[in-house]
Design a protein around this motif. Structure first.
Motif, short mmCIF file in Angstrom:
data_model
loop_
_atom_site.label_atom_id
_atom_site.label_comp_id
_atom_site.label_asym_id
_atom_site.label_seq_id
_atom_site.Cartn_x
_atom_site.Cartn_y
_atom_site.Cartn_z
N VAL A 143 0.85 -1.18 0.00
CA VAL A 143 0.00 0.00 0.00
C VAL A 143 0.89 1.24 0.00
O VAL A 143 2.02 1.20 0.49
CB VAL A 143 -0.93 0.00 1.24
N ARG A 144 0.40 2.31 -0.59
CA ARG A 144 1.03 3.61 -0.45
C ARG A 144 0.07 4.53 0.28
O ARG A 144 -1.12 4.55 -0.02
CB ARG A 144 1.39 4.22 -1.80
N PHE A 145 0.59 5.28 1.26
CA PHE A 145 -0.28 6.22 1.94
C PHE A 145 0.39 7.57 2.13
O PHE A 145 1.62 7.70 2.07
CB PHE A 145 -0.82 5.66 3.27
N LEU A 146 -0.45 8.58 2.34
CA LEU A 146 -0.02 9.95 2.55
C LEU A 146 -0.08 10.26 4.03
O LEU A 146 -1.10 10.01 4.68
CB LEU A 146 -0.93 10.90 1.77
N THR A 147 1.01 10.79 4.58
CA THR A 147 1.06 11.04 6.02
C THR A 147 1.91 12.28 6.31
O THR A 147 2.78 12.66 5.53
CB THR A 147 1.65 9.83 6.77
N ASP A 148 1.61 12.90 7.49
CA ASP A 148 2.46 14.00 7.93
C ASP A 148 3.53 13.53 8.91
O ASP A 148 4.30 14.34 9.42
CB ASP A 148 1.61 15.10 8.58
N ARG A 149 3.58 12.21 9.17
CA ARG A 149 4.60 11.66 10.05
C ARG A 149 5.90 11.41 9.28
O ARG A 149 5.89 11.16 8.08
CB ARG A 149 4.14 10.34 10.68
N SER A 150 7.00 11.46 9.98
CA SER A 150 8.31 11.18 9.39
C SER A 150 8.66 9.72 9.64
O SER A 150 8.95 9.32 10.76
CB SER A 150 9.37 12.10 10.00
N LEU A 151 8.61 8.91 8.58
CA LEU A 151 8.95 7.49 8.68
C LEU A 151 10.30 7.23 8.02
O LEU A 151 10.81 8.07 7.27
CB LEU A 151 7.87 6.63 8.03
N SER A 152 10.83 6.05 8.26
CA SER A 152 12.13 5.68 7.70
C SER A 152 11.99 4.39 6.90
O SER A 152 11.16 3.52 7.24
CB SER A 152 13.17 5.47 8.82
N VAL A 153 12.80 4.26 5.86
CA VAL A 153 12.81 3.02 5.08
C VAL A 153 13.21 1.87 6.00
O VAL A 153 14.16 1.98 6.78
CB VAL A 153 13.78 3.13 3.90
N GLY A 154 12.49 0.79 5.93
CA GLY A 154 12.73 -0.37 6.77
C GLY A 154 11.87 -0.39 8.02
O GLY A 154 11.75 -1.45 8.67
N GLU A 155 11.26 0.73 8.38
CA GLU A 155 10.43 0.79 9.58
C GLU A 155 9.17 -0.06 9.40
O GLU A 155 8.57 -0.08 8.33
CB GLU A 155 10.06 2.24 9.87
N ARG A 156 8.77 -0.75 10.47
CA ARG A 156 7.60 -1.62 10.41
C ARG A 156 6.40 -0.89 10.99
O ARG A 156 6.49 -0.16 11.99
CB ARG A 156 7.86 -2.93 11.15
N VAL A 157 5.24 -1.13 10.34
CA VAL A 157 4.00 -0.43 10.71
C VAL A 157 2.86 -1.44 10.73
O VAL A 157 2.75 -2.30 9.84
CB VAL A 157 3.68 0.70 9.71
N HIS A 158 2.01 -1.33 11.75
CA HIS A 158 0.77 -2.11 11.80
C HIS A 158 -0.34 -1.28 11.18
O HIS A 158 -0.51 -0.11 11.50
CB HIS A 158 0.43 -2.48 13.25
N LEU A 159 -1.12 -1.89 10.28
CA LEU A 159 -2.15 -1.17 9.53
C LEU A 159 -3.53 -1.73 9.84
O LEU A 159 -3.70 -2.95 9.97
CB LEU A 159 -1.90 -1.29 8.02
N GLU A 160 -4.51 -0.86 9.93
CA GLU A 160 -5.92 -1.25 10.02
C GLU A 160 -6.67 -0.51 8.92
O GLU A 160 -6.68 0.72 8.89
CB GLU A 160 -6.51 -0.90 11.38
N MET A 161 -7.28 -1.28 8.01
CA MET A 161 -8.00 -0.71 6.89
C MET A 161 -9.40 -1.28 6.82
O MET A 161 -9.62 -2.44 7.18
CB MET A 161 -7.26 -1.01 5.57
N ARG A 162 -10.35 -0.48 6.35
CA ARG A 162 -11.72 -0.92 6.16
C ARG A 162 -11.91 -1.21 4.68
O ARG A 162 -11.87 -0.31 3.83
CB ARG A 162 -12.69 0.15 6.62
N LEU A 163 -12.12 -2.49 4.35
CA LEU A 163 -12.24 -2.91 2.96
C LEU A 163 -13.54 -3.67 2.75
O LEU A 163 -14.09 -4.27 3.68
CB LEU A 163 -11.08 -3.83 2.56
#
Length: 225
Positions: A34-54
């Motif tokens: 997925v690609r998302f738009l955010t105002d947070r500063s993330l780093s390549v390699g950083e792991r993220v937990h996602l919750e999406m409504r599909l």
């Protein structure tokens, strides 16, 4: 596939512990990530937990992913590309189903876009020996409106040849007359629905129509300047 919807994100630290939660908005989605738009500063390699409504009706899909690419935007935010980690078969089917559903919705929306075009058309009908000439008024991937001196009747079937002036484009198809109005100068404005255009032909019609409308708008602007 371009899809815009909110996603709840949680940064994962060492051992999978949540260190921060934030909201983002997806830009596109696929079975791989997925690609998302955010105002947070993330780093390549950083792991993220996602919750999406599909889905329809929507239900929550949870997945873990890692950042593989980051692009900056002019307003200071970031578009982050993430690859899913260990997406199980059920979750993958749900993502693929959501993507296909959005593709169908987008295709249906595009097919209903009516574009103003002025193109030559040759019309043939079994009861007439000679072809009749017309001009398009506007066009979708489903139908076309013609200005013509021919006397069509609702229910007539017509063989159409629509040719593009600037581009090697030709659409030859059968169509059904579904509406007829008289123009002020005695000609007709006839609406004809294309008969059984397959997906590739529909896409070709739309691509050409958008390009031809742009060219005609540029010519009108140049003539008016």
């Amino acid at each position: 596939m371009m899809m815009r919807f909110p996603v709840t994100c949680a940064r994962l630290g060492s051992g999978g512990a949540v260190t921060e939660e934030f909201e983002a908005e997806t830009v596109d989605l696929s079975a791989g990530g997925v690609r998302f738009l955010t105002d947070r500063s993330l780093s390549v390699g950083e792991r993220v937990h996602l919750e999406m409504r599909l889905g329809d009706p929507p239900s929550t899909l949870e997945a873990e992913a890692h950042v593989v690419r980051i692009e900056g935007t002019q307003d200071g935010r970031s578009i982050c590309a993430l690859a899913f980690d260990r997406l199980d078969a059920v979750a993958e089917r749900r993502v693929v189903g959501a993507v296909f559903a959005e593709e169908r919705r987008a295709a249906e929306a595009r097919s209903r876009v009516r574009l103003s075009l002025w193109l030559p058309v040759i019309c043939r009908m079994p009861q007439f020996d000679e072809p009749m000439r017309a001009r398009t008024i506007d066009m979708t991937a489903e139908e076309v409106r013609l200005l013509t001196s021919a006397r069509f009747r609702m229910g007539d079937r017509v063989d159409l040849e629509i040719r593009g002036a600037e581009e090697a484009f030709e659409l030859t198809t059968n169509a059904l007359v579904t509406n007829v109005d008289d123009d002020r100068d005695g000609r007709q404005i006839a609406t004809l629905v294309f008969d059984r255009l397959d997906r590739s032909h529909r896409a070709s019609v739309l691509k050409f129509a958008f390009e031809e409308e742009r060219r005609q708008a540029e010519r009108r602007a140049a003539e008016g300047s």
